[in-house]
Design a protein around this motif. Structure first.
Motif, PDB file in Angstrom:
ATOM      1  N   LYS A  69       0.735   3.885  -3.007  1.00  0.00           N
ATOM      2  CA  LYS A  69       0.285   5.247  -2.721  1.00  0.00           C
ATOM      3  C   LYS A  69       1.315   6.277  -3.195  1.00  0.00           C
ATOM      4  CE  LYS A  69      -1.111   8.239   1.080  1.00  0.00           C
ATOM      5  NZ  LYS A  69      -1.326   8.325   2.526  1.00  0.00           N
ATOM      6  N   LYS A  70       2.595   5.955  -3.002  1.00  0.00           N
ATOM      7  CA  LYS A  70       3.651   6.898  -3.355  1.00  0.00           C
ATOM      8  C   LYS A  70       3.838   7.041  -4.860  1.00  0.00           C
ATOM      9  CE  LYS A  70       8.427   7.971  -2.077  1.00  0.00           C
ATOM     10  NZ  LYS A  70       9.566   7.553  -1.245  1.00  0.00           N
ATOM     11  N   GLN A 104       0.822  -1.202   0.000  1.00  0.00           N
ATOM     12  CA  GLN A 104       0.000   0.000   0.000  1.00  0.00           C
ATOM     13  C   GLN A 104       0.863   1.261   0.000  1.00  0.00           C
ATOM     14  OE1 GLN A 104      -0.348  -2.596   2.061  1.00  0.00           O
ATOM     15  NE2 GLN A 104      -2.452  -3.339   1.891  1.00  0.00           N
TER      16      GLN A 104
END
Length: 77
Positions: free
Chosen positions: A64-65, A60
């Motif tokens: 997300k990054k 995750q």
């Protein structure tokens, strides 16, 4: 001495101004290298889980990054 070797040397300086400037520059270099290698891995078909495992973070977190055009390489364009 190469720039990177000089930065590594400066990071160990007893002068905090020299050391902290070097740490900041090394952090930026590492962030750019990570973004480049994540992009390379995704282009080669790697999953977010495979990338996360090697970076030592959660799937995750890496997704997300870097997913959806929010990665470092995409922001610099």
């Amino acid at each position: 001495m190469s720039d990177t070797a000089q930065l590594a040397s400066d990071a160990g300086s007893r002068d905090p101004a020299v050391g902290l400037r070097a740490v900041r520059a090394l952090r930026l270099l590492v962030e750019r290298l990570e973004a480049l290698q994540v992009e390379n891995a995704r282009t080669a078909g790697w999953s977010w889980q495979d990338i996360a495992l090697l970076l030592g973070v959660s799937r995750q977190a890496v997704h997300k990054k870097y997913a959806g055009g929010r990665g470092l390489l995409r922001r610099e364009k």
